[in-house]
Design a protein around this motif. Structure first.
Motif, PDB file in Angstrom:
ATOM      1  N   VAL A  52     -10.047   0.765  -1.932  1.00 11.54           N
ATOM      2  CA  VAL A  52      -9.729   0.722  -2.977  1.00 11.54           C
ATOM      3  C   VAL A  52     -10.252  -0.120  -3.573  1.00 11.54           C
ATOM      4  N   VAL A  69      -3.896  12.793  -2.631  1.00  8.34           N
ATOM      5  CA  VAL A  69      -3.783  11.706  -1.084  1.00  8.34           C
ATOM      6  C   VAL A  69      -2.520  11.475  -0.689  1.00  8.34           C
ATOM      7  N   ALA A  77     -10.192  12.996  -7.935  1.00  2.05           N
ATOM      8  CA  ALA A  77     -10.927  12.071  -6.858  1.00  2.05           C
ATOM      9  C   ALA A  77     -10.764  10.904  -7.674  1.00  2.05           C
ATOM     10  N   LYS A 132      -9.609   7.394  -8.722  1.00  2.00           N
ATOM     11  CA  LYS A 132      -9.112   6.610  -7.460  1.00  2.00           C
ATOM     12  C   LYS A 132      -9.060   5.270  -7.852  1.00  2.00           C
ATOM     13  N   ARG A 133     -10.323   5.083  -8.210  1.00  4.94           N
ATOM     14  CA  ARG A 133     -10.490   3.519  -9.178  1.00  4.94           C
ATOM     15  C   ARG A 133      -9.780   3.121  -9.956  1.00  4.94           C
ATOM     16  N   ALA A 135     -10.999  13.048  -0.128  1.00  7.39           N
ATOM     17  CA  ALA A 135     -10.310  12.117  -0.159  1.00  7.39           C
ATOM     18  C   ALA A 135      -9.536  11.728   0.606  1.00  7.39           C
ATOM     19  N   VAL A 138      -9.518   7.377   3.045  1.00  5.68           N
ATOM     20  CA  VAL A 138      -7.877   6.919   2.749  1.00  5.68           C
ATOM     21  C   VAL A 138      -7.354   7.102   4.031  1.00  5.68           C
ATOM     22  N   GLY A 161      -4.190   8.045 -12.885  1.00  2.00           N
ATOM     23  CA  GLY A 161      -4.703   8.114 -11.910  1.00  2.00           C
ATOM     24  C   GLY A 161      -3.072   9.148 -10.671  1.00  2.00           C
ATOM     25  N   TYR A 219      -4.801  11.617  -8.189  1.00  2.00           N
ATOM     26  CA  TYR A 219      -5.612  10.667  -7.066  1.00  2.00           C
ATOM     27  C   TYR A 219      -3.737  10.494  -6.777  1.00  2.00           C
ATOM     28  N   LEU A 221      -3.757   3.001  -0.192  1.00  2.13           N
ATOM     29  CA  LEU A 221      -5.161   2.794  -1.479  1.00  2.13           C
ATOM     30  C   LEU A 221      -5.650   1.599  -0.535  1.00  2.13           C
TER      31      LEU A 221
END
Length: 179
Positions: free
Chosen positions: A175, A133, A103, A106-107, A38, A42, A126, A129, A171
Motif C-alpha cells: 500500500v 486478497v 483490484a 487496493k488504493r 493481486a 501482497v 475497498g 479488493y 496490505l
C-alpha cells in the motif's frame, strides 16, 4: 429456472461463459489470473478454481439478469462464501477488466482492522479488493450472465473474507501511503 430458460431461448439472457476446470484462455483461467496477480502482489497464496462455487455464482448471476437487480445475495444463501458483484454494459468490458476494477480498490485500503482499513472509513469502497486478497480465502468460482444490454459477473469465495475485526496486515507490503 424455467423463466431463465425461456428468456435465454429468446436471447434475453446470455449463457454463462464457463464454470468448469480452468484451461489456457478459458473464462476460469482468465478470472484466476487477475485474482492471483493481486494476491501474489501482497504475498498471498493463489486461489484455486472451485466448480461448486462457480455453479452457485452462475445461479445467482442468472437471477440478477432475470430480475434486473443488482444486490448481494443473502449471507445465508452463500453458505459461508463471500461474494463480489460487477455489472456493466454488455461486451464493453473484458472479464480481466471487470476483475481489475475490483483490484483497483487496493488504493483505498490501508493496513488496519477490517472494516476500518479503508482510507475513507467506508469498507464498501475497498471491500471487493479485500475479498480478493483475504488471507484465509482459498477458492473462487465465478460466472457471467446477462441480458442483451448488461452483463453481471458474480464471484464466490471460500472461506469468505471481509470478516469484521480482522487485521488486514497483508496490505502493509504494497500500500502506498500518502505523503
Amino acid at each position: 429456472m424455467l423463466l431463465a430458460a425461456a428468456l435465454s431461448g429468446f436471447g434475453l439472457i446470455s449463457q454463462p461463459h464457463t464454470v468448469g476446470r480452468p484451461s489456457t484462455g478459458s473464462f476460469a483461467q482468465r478470472v484466476l489470473a487477475v485474482h492471483n496477480l493481486a494476491r501474489v502482489e501482497v504475498g498471498q497464496r493463489p486461489l484455486i478454481w472451485d466448480d461448486a462455487l462457480g455453479r452457485d455464482a452462475d445461479k445467482y448471476a442468472r437471477q440478477l439478469a432475470v430480475t434486473g437487480t443488482f444486490a448481494h445475495s443473502s449471507p445465508a444463501a452463500r453458505h459461508g462464501s463471500g461474494e463480489n458483484l460487477w455489472m456493466g454494459t454488455r461486451h464493453a468490458f473484458s472479464v480481466e477488466g471487470m476483475v481489475e476494477g475490483w483490484a483497483s480498490e487496493k488504493r483505498l485500503l490501508v493496513a488496519g482492522v477490517f472494516p476500518a482499513a479503508d482510507r475513507n472509513r467506508d469498507w464498501r469502497e475497498g471491500g471487493h479488493y479485500a475479498q480478493m486478497v483475504w488471507p484465509t480465502t482459498q477458492r473462487v468460482g465465478c460466472a457471467l450472465a446477462g441480458t442483451s444490454a448488461v452483463e453481471y459477473l458474480v464471484c464466490r469465495y471460500y472461506p469468505a473474507g471481509n470478516v469484521l475485526g480482522t487485521p488486514l496486515g497483508v496490505l502493509r507490503q504494497t500500500v502506498v501511503r500518502p505523503k
